[in-house]
Design a protein around this motif. Structure first.
Motif, PDB file in Angstrom:
ATOM      1  N   PRO A   1      21.630  19.756  32.166  1.00  0.00           N
ATOM      2  CA  PRO A   1      21.867  19.903  30.447  1.00  0.00           C
ATOM      3  C   PRO A   1      22.400  18.396  30.033  1.00  0.00           C
ATOM      4  CG  PRO A   1      23.470  21.071  31.585  1.00  0.00           C
ATOM      5  CD  PRO A   1      22.816  20.749  32.625  1.00  0.00           C
ATOM      6  N   ASN A   2      22.846  17.662  30.856  1.00  0.00           N
ATOM      7  CA  ASN A   2      23.592  16.413  30.559  1.00  0.00           C
ATOM      8  C   ASN A   2      22.343  15.341  30.486  1.00  0.00           C
ATOM      9  OD1 ASN A   2      26.203  17.272  30.434  1.00  0.00           O
ATOM     10  ND2 ASN A   2      26.342  16.972  32.397  1.00  0.00           N
ATOM     11  N   LEU A   3      21.338  15.802  30.773  1.00  0.00           N
ATOM     12  CA  LEU A   3      20.105  14.617  30.963  1.00  0.00           C
ATOM     13  C   LEU A   3      19.688  14.225  29.600  1.00  0.00           C
ATOM     14  CD1 LEU A   3      18.161  13.077  33.043  1.00  0.00           C
ATOM     15  CD2 LEU A   3      16.324  15.316  32.587  1.00  0.00           C
ATOM     16  N   PRO A   4      19.876  12.949  29.279  1.00  0.00           N
ATOM     17  CA  PRO A   4      19.430  12.553  28.007  1.00  0.00           C
ATOM     18  C   PRO A   4      18.187  12.949  27.281  1.00  0.00           C
ATOM     19  CG  PRO A   4      20.472  10.645  29.175  1.00  0.00           C
ATOM     20  CD  PRO A   4      20.052  11.906  30.251  1.00  0.00           C
ATOM     21  N   ASP A   5      17.190  12.594  28.252  1.00  0.00           N
ATOM     22  CA  ASP A   5      15.803  12.730  27.730  1.00  0.00           C
ATOM     23  C   ASP A   5      14.910  13.079  29.078  1.00  0.00           C
ATOM     24  OD1 ASP A   5      13.020  11.605  27.305  1.00  0.00           O
ATOM     25  OD2 ASP A   5      13.839  11.891  25.376  1.00  0.00           O
ATOM     26  N   VAL A   6      13.892  14.042  28.765  1.00  0.00           N
ATOM     27  CA  VAL A   6      13.072  14.402  29.910  1.00  0.00           C
ATOM     28  C   VAL A   6      12.353  13.203  30.526  1.00  0.00           C
ATOM     29  CG1 VAL A   6      10.964  15.826  30.647  1.00  0.00           C
ATOM     30  CG2 VAL A   6      12.594  16.927  29.038  1.00  0.00           C
ATOM     31  N   THR A   7      11.917  12.375  29.792  1.00  0.00           N
ATOM     32  CA  THR A   7      11.184  11.008  29.950  1.00  0.00           C
ATOM     33  C   THR A   7      12.183  10.261  31.227  1.00  0.00           C
ATOM     34  OG1 THR A   7       9.981  10.863  28.011  1.00  0.00           O
ATOM     35  CG2 THR A   7      10.091   9.153  29.546  1.00  0.00           C
ATOM     36  N   VAL A   8      13.330  10.363  30.819  1.00  0.00           N
ATOM     37  CA  VAL A   8      14.391   9.466  31.657  1.00  0.00           C
ATOM     38  C   VAL A   8      14.329  10.201  33.002  1.00  0.00           C
ATOM     39  CG1 VAL A   8      16.735   9.294  32.110  1.00  0.00           C
ATOM     40  CG2 VAL A   8      15.780   8.749  29.827  1.00  0.00           C
ATOM     41  N   GLY A   9      14.191  11.459  32.815  1.00  0.00           N
ATOM     42  CA  GLY A   9      14.207  12.378  34.574  1.00  0.00           C
ATOM     43  C   GLY A   9      12.970  11.915  35.220  1.00  0.00           C
ATOM     44  N   ILE A  10      11.879  11.753  34.604  1.00  0.00           N
ATOM     45  CA  ILE A  10      10.635  11.493  35.238  1.00  0.00           C
ATOM     46  C   ILE A  10      10.929  10.102  35.908  1.00  0.00           C
ATOM     47  CG2 ILE A  10       8.108  11.061  34.880  1.00  0.00           C
ATOM     48  CD1 ILE A  10       8.431  13.043  32.657  1.00  0.00           C
ATOM     49  N   ILE A  11      11.373   9.192  34.933  1.00  0.00           N
ATOM     50  CA  ILE A  11      11.660   7.758  35.446  1.00  0.00           C
ATOM     51  C   ILE A  11      12.452   7.748  36.687  1.00  0.00           C
ATOM     52  CG2 ILE A  11      12.614   5.653  34.867  1.00  0.00           C
ATOM     53  CD1 ILE A  11      11.692   5.835  32.002  1.00  0.00           C
ATOM     54  N   GLY A  12      13.891   8.569  36.560  1.00  0.00           N
ATOM     55  CA  GLY A  12      14.314   8.743  37.954  1.00  0.00           C
ATOM     56  C   GLY A  12      13.783   9.297  38.993  1.00  0.00           C
ATOM     57  N   LEU A  13      12.714  10.295  38.614  1.00  0.00           N
ATOM     58  CA  LEU A  13      12.159  10.875  39.949  1.00  0.00           C
ATOM     59  C   LEU A  13      11.194   9.580  40.557  1.00  0.00           C
ATOM     60  CD1 LEU A  13      10.869  14.396  38.987  1.00  0.00           C
ATOM     61  CD2 LEU A  13      12.641  13.866  40.534  1.00  0.00           C
ATOM     62  N   LYS A  14      10.529   9.050  39.791  1.00  0.00           N
ATOM     63  CA  LYS A  14       9.631   7.936  40.411  1.00  0.00           C
ATOM     64  C   LYS A  14      10.631   6.747  41.087  1.00  0.00           C
ATOM     65  CE  LYS A  14       8.529   4.329  38.220  1.00  0.00           C
ATOM     66  NZ  LYS A  14       9.010   2.888  38.155  1.00  0.00           N
ATOM     67  N   THR A  15      11.509   6.497  40.603  1.00  0.00           N
ATOM     68  CA  THR A  15      12.608   5.179  40.992  1.00  0.00           C
ATOM     69  C   THR A  15      13.103   5.721  42.296  1.00  0.00           C
ATOM     70  OG1 THR A  15      12.883   4.556  38.893  1.00  0.00           O
ATOM     71  CG2 THR A  15      14.388   4.022  40.579  1.00  0.00           C
ATOM     72  N   LEU A  16      13.561   7.059  42.302  1.00  0.00           N
ATOM     73  CA  LEU A  16      14.211   7.413  43.769  1.00  0.00           C
ATOM     74  C   LEU A  16      13.246   7.904  44.746  1.00  0.00           C
ATOM     75  CD1 LEU A  16      16.910   8.035  45.043  1.00  0.00           C
ATOM     76  CD2 LEU A  16      17.021  10.169  44.190  1.00  0.00           C
ATOM     77  N   LEU A  17      12.214   8.596  44.474  1.00  0.00           N
ATOM     78  CA  LEU A  17      11.507   9.330  45.231  1.00  0.00           C
ATOM     79  C   LEU A  17       9.974   8.770  45.804  1.00  0.00           C
ATOM     80  CD1 LEU A  17      12.275  12.898  44.209  1.00  0.00           C
ATOM     81  CD2 LEU A  17      13.498  11.637  45.904  1.00  0.00           C
ATOM     82  N   PHE A  18       9.176   8.184  44.755  1.00  0.00           N
ATOM     83  CA  PHE A  18       7.803   7.961  44.643  1.00  0.00           C
ATOM     84  C   PHE A  18       7.655   6.908  45.996  1.00  0.00           C
ATOM     85  CE2 PHE A  18       4.186   5.698  42.916  1.00  0.00           C
ATOM     86  CZ  PHE A  18       3.393   6.862  43.222  1.00  0.00           C
ATOM     87  N   TYR A  19       8.597   6.128  46.046  1.00  0.00           N
ATOM     88  CA  TYR A  19       8.250   5.028  47.191  1.00  0.00           C
ATOM     89  C   TYR A  19       8.583   5.434  48.752  1.00  0.00           C
ATOM     90  CZ  TYR A  19       8.090   2.470  42.726  1.00  0.00           C
ATOM     91  OH  TYR A  19       7.884   2.146  41.631  1.00  0.00           O
ATOM     92  N   ILE A  20       9.442   6.634  48.775  1.00  0.00           N
ATOM     93  CA  ILE A  20       9.758   6.871  49.981  1.00  0.00           C
ATOM     94  C   ILE A  20       8.613   7.335  50.961  1.00  0.00           C
ATOM     95  CG2 ILE A  20      10.911   8.856  51.339  1.00  0.00           C
ATOM     96  CD1 ILE A  20      12.888   8.999  49.087  1.00  0.00           C
ATOM     97  N   PRO A  21       7.337   7.758  50.607  1.00  0.00           N
ATOM     98  CA  PRO A  21       6.399   8.276  51.443  1.00  0.00           C
ATOM     99  C   PRO A  21       5.727   6.747  52.146  1.00  0.00           C
ATOM    100  CG  PRO A  21       6.278   9.443  49.386  1.00  0.00           C
ATOM    101  CD  PRO A  21       7.107   8.710  49.128  1.00  0.00           C
ATOM    102  N   LEU A  22       5.951   5.730  51.525  1.00  0.00           N
ATOM    103  CA  LEU A  22       5.458   4.373  52.162  1.00  0.00           C
ATOM    104  C   LEU A  22       5.964   4.229  53.514  1.00  0.00           C
ATOM    105  CD1 LEU A  22       6.315   1.782  49.141  1.00  0.00           C
ATOM    106  CD2 LEU A  22       3.979   2.375  50.309  1.00  0.00           C
ATOM    107  N   ILE A  23       6.713   5.134  54.295  1.00  0.00           N
ATOM    108  CA  ILE A  23       7.024   5.008  55.611  1.00  0.00           C
ATOM    109  C   ILE A  23       5.811   5.753  56.404  1.00  0.00           C
ATOM    110  CG2 ILE A  23       8.233   7.539  55.488  1.00  0.00           C
ATOM    111  CD1 ILE A  23      10.111   6.322  57.638  1.00  0.00           C
ATOM    112  N   TYR A  24       5.487   6.899  55.676  1.00  0.00           N
ATOM    113  CA  TYR A  24       4.093   7.453  56.487  1.00  0.00           C
ATOM    114  C   TYR A  24       2.969   6.443  56.286  1.00  0.00           C
ATOM    115  CZ  TYR A  24       7.164  11.344  55.159  1.00  0.00           C
ATOM    116  OH  TYR A  24       8.290  12.224  54.995  1.00  0.00           O
ATOM    117  N   ILE A  25       2.935   5.825  55.146  1.00  0.00           N
ATOM    118  CA  ILE A  25       1.545   4.821  54.802  1.00  0.00           C
ATOM    119  C   ILE A  25       1.624   3.828  55.879  1.00  0.00           C
ATOM    120  CG2 ILE A  25       0.309   3.312  53.095  1.00  0.00           C
ATOM    121  CD1 ILE A  25       0.290   6.270  52.506  1.00  0.00           C
ATOM    122  N   ALA A  26       2.835   3.070  56.217  1.00  0.00           N
ATOM    123  CA  ALA A  26       3.024   2.135  56.970  1.00  0.00           C
ATOM    124  C   ALA A  26       2.660   2.444  58.292  1.00  0.00           C
ATOM    125  CB  ALA A  26       4.500   1.203  56.819  1.00  0.00           C
TER     126      ALA A  26
END
Length: 499
Positions: free
Chosen positions: A145-170
């Motif tokens: 409920p403290n999340l300022p904006d849903v778009t902010v949450g989407i940005i957070g998911l991208k920033t924290l999680l989106f690049y982790i699968p690069l370990i599988y790609i490499a």
């Protein structure tokens, strides 16, 4: 048997239809979103003049890029190096999403060809569990409920999680030393171009730097108030992003200089070491200069069968340390000016201890007032400033940032995933001893540990390109280690047969 074979082929065709349809669907959504963003006032006209022609070109192109995802991976690296400059020159923040779109196609192409192969590989078993736990908790944080904006949450998911699968790609893209060499050559070539831009900007001064970095120009002044140096962005959005590439290329180049490789690649790696080290000096990058010394000092312990080469390493490291001490003994140069605040114990304590502790303490104090789960994922992500504006809170320490966004639970889960990654890198380094790319794993591990230490005072894991290579390099190291194990097993089998 033929019936079973036809059934399996039919299943493959059906699976590919489903995945191709997904790629086409995402491409259509992308085209419509771009039309909506670019032509807000006249959306129907935009769809007719822009959307329909784009629908004929973009979806097939996306399918082609996804099918050739290994080559598209190199386009991601290319976009990563140059997107910041394009963003600054055009003023369009959306340009920064182009590499993420390409990376999404790489992920789809990987799944298209390999499926969920990484879930069946024992090396990723514990890492996968930690990753899934972090994904689940991050998605739950979208309901905070403290999340300022849903778009902010989407940005957070991208920033924290989106690049982790690069370990599988490499792990899949670089299965042998030749592929690693090819990747290094591409990265060093891009680094050379970026550094040449940086040198041009430095020689051009403020006017040229402001063309490539219009927001602000970072300057360093000497003890008498004279301008000592500028920080240049190269081909990136800012000098901090540029320094991230310098760290990465310097580390890989050092690893290849100390490895058993071809003379041509050794010379290229040595040139990269000199060029990136020079850019650290030009930018008066304090952490970068310390990192150079650290790499040369630890490089004396790198694996080698030549004792004279070890002596040469130690001598070079000692000379660099002496030169550094001479440089910081006075404030008449850029390096001495940058390190002036550390001449007293109070200055060093303020930078390394007091400042990060104060940030972490302030976040703990805020969490104590009923915010056990933080303000929501993405609340402090760098990209969130474009959404929140003046309400955006800048948190420099990565530890404090995780507390600020996801609370103690999120910090523990993130730390667990990173601990798995660190253990992977250490095992890969230890397990590949004696192999040609062993020292590449050695310097990759040094860089990873340095990034973790830097996370006390800074958040490099949230800023490209460090946020990408932090997961990419361990994937390379794991594959090098896996290759050395396979060679050892085959050698043992052959010796057993010979006996």
């Amino acid at each position: 048997m033929d019936n079973n074979k036809s059934i399996s082929i039919k299943r493959i065709i059906n699976a590919r239809r489903w995945q191709t349809g997904l790629i086409l669907g995402l491409a259509i959504v992308l085209v419509l979103a771009a039309a909506r963003f670019a032509f807000r006032d006249d959306l129907p006209g935009a769809i007719i003049t822009f959307g329909l022609p784009a629908l004929l070109v973009v979806p097939p192109l996306c399918v082609l890029l996804a099918l050739h995802w290994r080559k598209t991976f190199y386009l991601v690296v290319l976009a990563l190096v140059f997107e910041g400059m394009v963003r600054n020159l055009t003023g369009q923040v959306a340009v920064l999403l182009f590499k993420d779109f390409l990376l999404g196609l790489v992920y789809l192409g990987y799944l298209y060809e390999c499926g969920w192969k990484f879930t069946r590989q024992p090396v990723f078993r514990v890492f996968n569990i930690a990753f899934v736990m972090l994904i689940v908790y991050s998605l739950l944080e979208m309901l905070n409920p403290n999340l300022p904006d849903v778009t902010v949450g989407i940005i957070g998911l991208k920033t924290l999680l989106f690049y982790i699968p690069l370990i599988y790609i490499a792990y899949e893209v670089m299965p042998d030393p030749e592929k690693v060499h090819r990747f290094a050559v591409v990265l060093f070539g891009l680094t050379f171009i970026s550094c040449l831009f940086g040198i041009y900007q430095y020689l051009g001064g403020r006017e040229v730097i402001q063309v490539f970095q219009p927001i602000h120009v970072t300057e360093t002044y000497g003890s008498r108030g004279e301008l000592v140096s500028y920080k240049v962005p190269g081909t990136f959005a800012s000098a901090s992003n540029f320094s991230g590439l310098l760290y990465i290329s310097f580390s890989l180049a050092m690893g290849l200089v100390y490895s058993k490789i071809s003379r041509t690649l050794t010379v290229l790696s040595l040139c990269t070491v000199v060029l990136t080290g020079s850019m650290f000096v030009i930018n008066s990058q304090r952490a970068g200069l310390v990192y150079i010394l650290l790499c040369f000092l630890l490089g004396t312990f790198a694996y080698s069968t030549n004792n004279w080469f070890r002596i040469l390493r130690g001598t070079l490291a000692g000379l660099l340390v002496i030169a550094f001490l001479i440089a910081i003994s006075t404030e008449d140069n850029a390096i001495g000016t940058r390190f002036a605040q550390f001449t007293s114990s109070d200055g060093l304590q303020s930078y390394l201890i007091s400042s990060p502790v104060d940030q972490i303490g302030s976040q703990l104090e805020a969490l104590g007032s009923g915010r056990l789960f933080g303000l929501g994922i993405g609340a402090g992500a760098p990209g969130a400033r474009h959404i929140l504006g003046d309400a955006y809170v800048f948190v420099e320490s990565f530890i404090a940032l995780m507390l600020f966004e996801m609370g103690p639970i999120g910090l523990v889960l993130t730390a667990g995933l990173i601990a798995c990654l660190t253990l992977f890198s250490w095992r890969a380094y230890r397990g590949s001893k004696g192999e040609p790319l062993h020292n590449l794993n050695f310097f990759s591990f040094i860089w990873i540990m340095y990034m973790l230490v830097s996370s006390i005072t800074y958040a490099p894991l949230m800023v490209p390109p460090a946020s990408h290579f932090f997961w990419l390099l361990p994937g390379i190291a794991l594959r090098i280690h896996a290759g050395s194990k396979q060679v050892a097993v085959k050698t043992g089998q052959l010796e057993g047969k010979a006996a």
